[in-house]
Design a protein around this motif. Sequence first.
Motif, short mmCIF file in Angstrom:
data_model
loop_
_atom_site.label_atom_id
_atom_site.label_comp_id
_atom_site.label_asym_id
_atom_site.label_seq_id
_atom_site.Cartn_x
_atom_site.Cartn_y
_atom_site.Cartn_z
N TRP A 128 28.40 9.18 2.38
CA TRP A 128 29.48 8.34 1.91
C TRP A 128 30.32 9.08 0.88
CZ3 TRP A 128 30.07 3.96 4.55
CH2 TRP A 128 28.95 3.40 5.17
N ASP A 129 31.56 8.62 0.73
CA ASP A 129 32.44 9.11 -0.33
C ASP A 129 32.56 8.01 -1.37
OD1 ASP A 129 34.58 11.34 -0.99
OD2 ASP A 129 35.53 9.41 -1.42
N VAL A 130 32.87 8.38 -2.62
CA VAL A 130 32.99 7.37 -3.65
C VAL A 130 34.07 6.34 -3.30
CG1 VAL A 130 34.67 8.63 -5.07
CG2 VAL A 130 33.06 7.05 -6.17
N THR A 131 35.07 6.75 -2.53
CA THR A 131 36.13 5.82 -2.13
C THR A 131 35.63 4.77 -1.14
OG1 THR A 131 36.86 7.35 -0.39
CG2 THR A 131 37.95 7.51 -2.54
N ARG A 188 39.18 4.04 -9.60
CA ARG A 188 39.34 5.05 -8.55
C ARG A 188 39.37 4.46 -7.15
NH1 ARG A 188 37.85 10.30 -10.39
NH2 ARG A 188 38.51 10.41 -12.59
N THR A 189 38.70 3.33 -6.93
CA THR A 189 38.50 2.84 -5.57
C THR A 189 39.11 1.47 -5.30
OG1 THR A 189 36.42 1.66 -6.04
CG2 THR A 189 36.27 4.05 -5.60
N GLY A 190 39.39 0.69 -6.35
CA GLY A 190 39.85 -0.68 -6.14
C GLY A 190 38.73 -1.65 -5.82
N ALA A 191 37.47 -1.21 -5.94
CA ALA A 191 36.32 -2.09 -5.67
C ALA A 191 36.30 -3.25 -6.66
CB ALA A 191 35.02 -1.29 -5.77
N TRP A 192 35.80 -4.41 -6.21
CA TRP A 192 35.59 -5.51 -7.15
C TRP A 192 34.24 -5.35 -7.82
CZ3 TRP A 192 31.37 -8.54 -5.89
CH2 TRP A 192 31.01 -8.63 -4.53
N VAL A 193 34.17 -5.84 -9.05
CA VAL A 193 32.97 -5.69 -9.88
C VAL A 193 32.46 -7.08 -10.26
CG1 VAL A 193 32.03 -4.78 -12.03
CG2 VAL A 193 33.77 -3.48 -10.78
N ALA A 194 31.15 -7.27 -10.14
CA ALA A 194 30.56 -8.56 -10.47
C ALA A 194 29.34 -8.37 -11.37
CB ALA A 194 30.15 -9.30 -9.20
N MET A 195 29.17 -9.29 -12.31
CA MET A 195 27.98 -9.35 -13.14
C MET A 195 27.80 -10.79 -13.59
SD MET A 195 29.57 -7.40 -16.51
CE MET A 195 28.00 -7.24 -17.33
#
Length: 320
Positions: free
Chosen positions: A85-88, A112-119
Amino acid sequence: MSAVPEGIVVSGTLQRQAWLDRVLPPVERVRPGLWSIPTPFPHSPLRYVLSYAIEYSGGIALVDTGWPCEEAWDGLVSGLGQAGWDVTDIKAVLVTHGHGDHMGLARRIRERTGAWVAMHEADTGHNKYPDRAAFIRASAEWLRRRGGQDADFSAMRQAPPPNMFDEFSLVPDRFLVDGERPLGPGTDLLSVWTPGHTPGQYLASLSAMSGLGAGEVLPAHEYRFIGLAERVRGIRHHHETRLGEVMTALRARPGSTSVHVAEALRWSRPWEQMLGIQRRFAIGEAYAHLVHLERTGYITNKGIDVDDWHALRDTGPRLV
């Protein structure tokens, strides 16, 4: 060679050998669609953090990220590459709790990726401090109220580890909710809230975990293993012993501060060698046990401005 706790079966044999050899463990395909990705944790006795990449929505969801520094970032990028996998390809980041070694790269990953973050919402409490200076002032006041002396403050006046990012605070895009499937209906991953390592009641979480039918445990530190119930029993026994040590310390020195109690407990090294953040953690651990004993009616804090602990009973609680 350190012994494996009784009743525990090591499943991450390569990880355990790496832990004993004091080297970074390999990237591993734990099972189809799930990889273990180690990231370096420099200047820490923990040495590395295990992130987990789960195949998801044409990419991956990452459970925990690693410490906020370039070495960890490079390790994550390299490890993902070894897994194919790539970090993107990261589409989502799931943070188990709000400590820097678990959430430290989340902000950069999102940028860098636009990923959503949850906690979990309870782990966003660090955001109540407007800046690092305010956090340091609050931490100093906490230490003063615990009975901190000049030596304790001096031990904690250390610069942050070198190469650590200046800014890694995090406002999540969404909250993790107990009992939900964060990657969507029909997916395998289930969110179970077990507070206590950060805010919450730790012993209650241990009891809740005892009933989980876990075939294998994938921790962020050390190595994978089989035997969750046995591990929980071992931890509860450790805390029962620790609570007994606290009661002994208070009977020997009524009116102790939390720092006095921390000094009296058995640690892996002499108190004088517990410096910097390690001393802060030790005082925090002692205080957590004191608060538990207070809430369960075994001790009382007569202090108004500084802790002043007194035993109310002869023995501590039985947990096992």
